[in-house]
Scaffold this motif. Structure first.
Motif, mmCIF file in Angstrom:
data_model
loop_
_atom_site.group_PDB
_atom_site.id
_atom_site.type_symbol
_atom_site.label_atom_id
_atom_site.label_comp_id
_atom_site.label_asym_id
_atom_site.label_seq_id
_atom_site.Cartn_x
_atom_site.Cartn_y
_atom_site.Cartn_z
ATOM 1 N N VAL A 125 -37.959 -24.843 -12.249
ATOM 2 C CA VAL A 125 -37.104 -25.852 -12.032
ATOM 3 C C VAL A 125 -36.247 -25.633 -10.551
ATOM 4 N N THR A 126 -36.033 -26.485 -9.809
ATOM 5 C CA THR A 126 -35.002 -26.603 -8.537
ATOM 6 C C THR A 126 -33.959 -27.438 -8.736
ATOM 7 N N VAL A 127 -32.663 -26.879 -8.673
ATOM 8 C CA VAL A 127 -31.489 -27.632 -8.896
ATOM 9 C C VAL A 127 -31.165 -28.211 -7.676
ATOM 10 N N LEU A 128 -30.991 -29.577 -7.553
ATOM 11 C CA LEU A 128 -30.598 -30.462 -6.601
ATOM 12 C C LEU A 128 -28.766 -30.637 -6.707
ATOM 13 N N THR A 129 -28.639 -30.982 -7.943
ATOM 14 C CA THR A 129 -26.941 -30.986 -8.219
ATOM 15 C C THR A 129 -27.018 -30.730 -9.576
ATOM 16 N N ASN A 130 -25.841 -29.779 -9.798
ATOM 17 C CA ASN A 130 -25.565 -29.148 -11.155
ATOM 18 C C ASN A 130 -24.955 -30.307 -11.884
ATOM 19 N N ALA A 131 -25.511 -29.980 -13.262
ATOM 20 C CA ALA A 131 -24.793 -31.240 -14.406
ATOM 21 C C ALA A 131 -23.420 -30.866 -14.739
ATOM 22 N N VAL A 132 -22.730 -31.761 -15.064
ATOM 23 C CA VAL A 132 -21.509 -31.719 -15.968
ATOM 24 C C VAL A 132 -21.800 -31.317 -17.433
ATOM 25 N N LEU A 133 -21.083 -30.414 -17.886
ATOM 26 C CA LEU A 133 -21.537 -29.726 -19.350
ATOM 27 C C LEU A 133 -20.070 -30.267 -19.952
ATOM 28 N N ASN A 134 -20.441 -30.904 -21.136
ATOM 29 C CA ASN A 134 -19.220 -31.191 -22.208
ATOM 30 C C ASN A 134 -19.775 -31.169 -23.543
ATOM 31 N N SER A 135 -18.952 -30.526 -24.630
ATOM 32 C CA SER A 135 -18.732 -30.322 -25.906
ATOM 33 C C SER A 135 -17.537 -30.542 -26.653
ATOM 34 N N ASN A 136 -16.879 -31.872 -26.700
ATOM 35 C CA ASN A 136 -15.544 -31.974 -27.222
ATOM 36 C C ASN A 136 -14.647 -31.140 -26.595
ATOM 37 N N GLY A 137 -14.689 -30.600 -25.406
ATOM 38 C CA GLY A 137 -13.859 -29.764 -24.739
ATOM 39 C C GLY A 137 -13.368 -30.319 -23.452
ATOM 40 N N THR A 138 -13.363 -29.380 -22.628
ATOM 41 C CA THR A 138 -13.235 -29.682 -21.126
ATOM 42 C C THR A 138 -14.268 -29.772 -20.392
ATOM 43 N N PRO A 139 -14.740 -30.836 -19.908
ATOM 44 C CA PRO A 139 -16.020 -30.739 -19.140
ATOM 45 C C PRO A 139 -16.064 -29.701 -17.864
ATOM 46 N N GLN A 140 -17.061 -29.139 -17.784
ATOM 47 C CA GLN A 140 -17.109 -28.037 -16.847
ATOM 48 C C GLN A 140 -18.546 -28.261 -15.863
ATOM 49 N N THR A 141 -18.359 -28.080 -14.566
ATOM 50 C CA THR A 141 -19.905 -28.062 -14.016
ATOM 51 C C THR A 141 -20.862 -27.012 -13.983
ATOM 52 N N SER A 142 -21.878 -27.041 -14.269
ATOM 53 C CA SER A 142 -22.721 -25.953 -14.581
ATOM 54 C C SER A 142 -22.890 -25.140 -13.232
ATOM 55 N N ASN A 143 -22.924 -23.731 -13.456
ATOM 56 C CA ASN A 143 -23.228 -22.835 -12.220
ATOM 57 C C ASN A 143 -24.675 -22.185 -12.293
ATOM 58 N N SER A 144 -25.174 -22.493 -13.058
ATOM 59 C CA SER A 144 -26.649 -21.724 -13.089
ATOM 60 C C SER A 144 -27.613 -22.727 -14.207
ATOM 61 N N ALA A 145 -28.979 -22.580 -13.684
ATOM 62 C CA ALA A 145 -29.933 -23.325 -14.586
ATOM 63 C C ALA A 145 -30.994 -22.393 -14.661
ATOM 64 N N THR A 146 -31.601 -22.241 -16.000
ATOM 65 C CA THR A 146 -32.764 -21.332 -16.200
ATOM 66 C C THR A 146 -33.748 -22.112 -16.717
ATOM 67 N N TRP A 147 -34.921 -22.146 -16.312
ATOM 68 C CA TRP A 147 -36.056 -22.805 -17.047
ATOM 69 C C TRP A 147 -36.402 -22.208 -18.334
#
Length: 399
Positions: free
Chosen positions: A337-359
């Protein structure tokens, strides 16, 4: 198309005796002859009109033979579509961005175009046409690819090229094809080479390397074309599916080891610009095919799939695993994978921007990533989670 066939032999009536009813020329006989002539005129190709000056609307004379009709254009427009076997020949799709490519075996900036070199150095970048440029004003081109070649000037095994691999070696085997392109050099005059190769893939026969053709360039944008006949693959072994291809190679610098492939262009530092590359079946170049941008993007994404939204589960308060559905089904499953833009993660808490991605894996229609964030985005591990507004390229699908 029909030839005129005479139904009644009127000349034989002259020899008949007066009073013989067959001597009479009947209106029905004349009508039949006129009908036969009308059918022939309506369906028969006028070879004289095609020879010169060409059909109405043709910009140059056309030619015709028993097996082939050739014309530059029909009424000034594009001929039938889906002729170009090159993907992104217009250099208009660049999903990886516009960062210069300087590493051997790297794709980009334009999708599907790979740079290769040994010895010296090179830099492949994206160029933009401006008003006043021929292709900008009348050719429908916005971008081109520019390659700065710093040649060592010596070394038999040195080379620089850009190339594209066309999926399935069987596609063009045994056919006459024409490669056309626009090109120029920044200064002086210099040559590039055009070559086609047949690669039979893993477990297949040895690669067949054709004889290259040299083309001298000037500082003015000019369209060139080269015609090749690819060998039949009769008797060859085609290897593992998804691994074999026909390769178009544009040689920019080549030591003597590659004289046959490159057309003996030699080793000279130069800056080459290339645009609107087309490879089509047939002995002549036709107008560059302008496919819809959305179609061209989808063709590119078969080799470089992309996704931006996913669902999954949080296996930690700040970590989750997500399945991303490809926008276009890729040629093969991705491997990275190549990250162009990090996703925003959410699970009934406070949304946070991802800072890492591992295939983490992939299948036919989707890939799985492990994503983490610096702060917690959920209140309990094991809960469902979403990843939105991200932009990821999944790699490993090129030939």
């Amino acid at each position: 198309m029909s030839n005129y066939t005479q139904s009644t032999n009127f000349a034989t009536k002259d020899a008949l005796s007066p009073g013989d009813p067959l001597k009479i020329v009947r209106g029905t006989e004349i009508n039949t002859e006129f009908a036969n002539i009308a059918v022939a005129v309506a369906t028969k190709l006028d070879t004289t009109a095609l020879a010169a000056p060409g059909p109405i609307g043709a910009t140059t004379p056309s030619t015709i033979s028993a097996t082939n009709v050739q014309m530059t254009s029909a009424n000034g427009g594009q001929l039938a579509g889906l002729r170009n076997k090159i993907i992104n020949g217009n250099m208009g799709i660049f999903q990886r961005g516009t960062t210069a490519v300087t590493t051997n075996g790297t794709y980009g900036p334009a999708d599907r175009w790979e740079s290769g070199f040994v010895g010296g150095s090179f830099s492949t970048t994206q160029g933009s046409f401006v008003s006043g440029d021929t292709l900008y004003d009348t050719g429908g081109a916005q971008f081109y690819t520019q390659i700065v070649v710093t040649s060592p000037g010596t070394g038999a095994g040195n080379y620089v090229f850009i190339s594209q691999k066309i999926e399935d070696v069987r596609l063009l085997a045994g056919q006459t094809v024409t490669v056309s392109f626009w090109a120029k050099v920044a200064s002086g005059t210099s040559s590039i080479g055009v070559n086609l190769q047949q690669n039979f893939g893993t477990g297949g026969s040895a690669t067949v390397t054709g004889t290259g053709q040299a083309q001298a360039l000037t500082t003015t944008w000019t369209q060139y074309s080269k015609t090749f006949t690819l060998p039949s693959i009769n008797g060859k072994t085609v290897g593992t599916a998804t691994t074999h291809f026909t390769q178009l190679v544009l040689w920019l610098d080549a030591g003597s080891t590659y004289n046959t492939e490159s057309g003996s262009i030699g080793q000279v530092s130069k800056t080459v610009s290339i645009a609107q590359v087309q490879l089509e079946v047939g002995p002549v170049a036709t107008p560059f095919e302008q496919r819809p941008i959305g179609m061209e993007l989808a063709l590119c994404q078969r080799y470089l799939p992309r996704a931006g939204m996913a669902s999954g589960w949080a296996y930690g308060l700040n970590a989750g695993q997500y399945a991303f559905s490809y926008l276009v089904q890729p040629r093969v499953a991705s491997t990275g994978v190549t990250v162009l833009t990090n996703a925003v993660l959410n699970s009934n808490g406070t949304p946070q921007t991802s800072n890492s991605a591992t295939w983490a894996g992939s299948g036919t229609n989707s890939a799985v990533l492990n994503l983490t964030s610096a702060a917690n985005f959920c209140t309990s591990a094991g809960s469902g989670s979403t990843a939105i507004n991200g932009d990821y390229l999944f790699t490993g699908c090129e030939l």
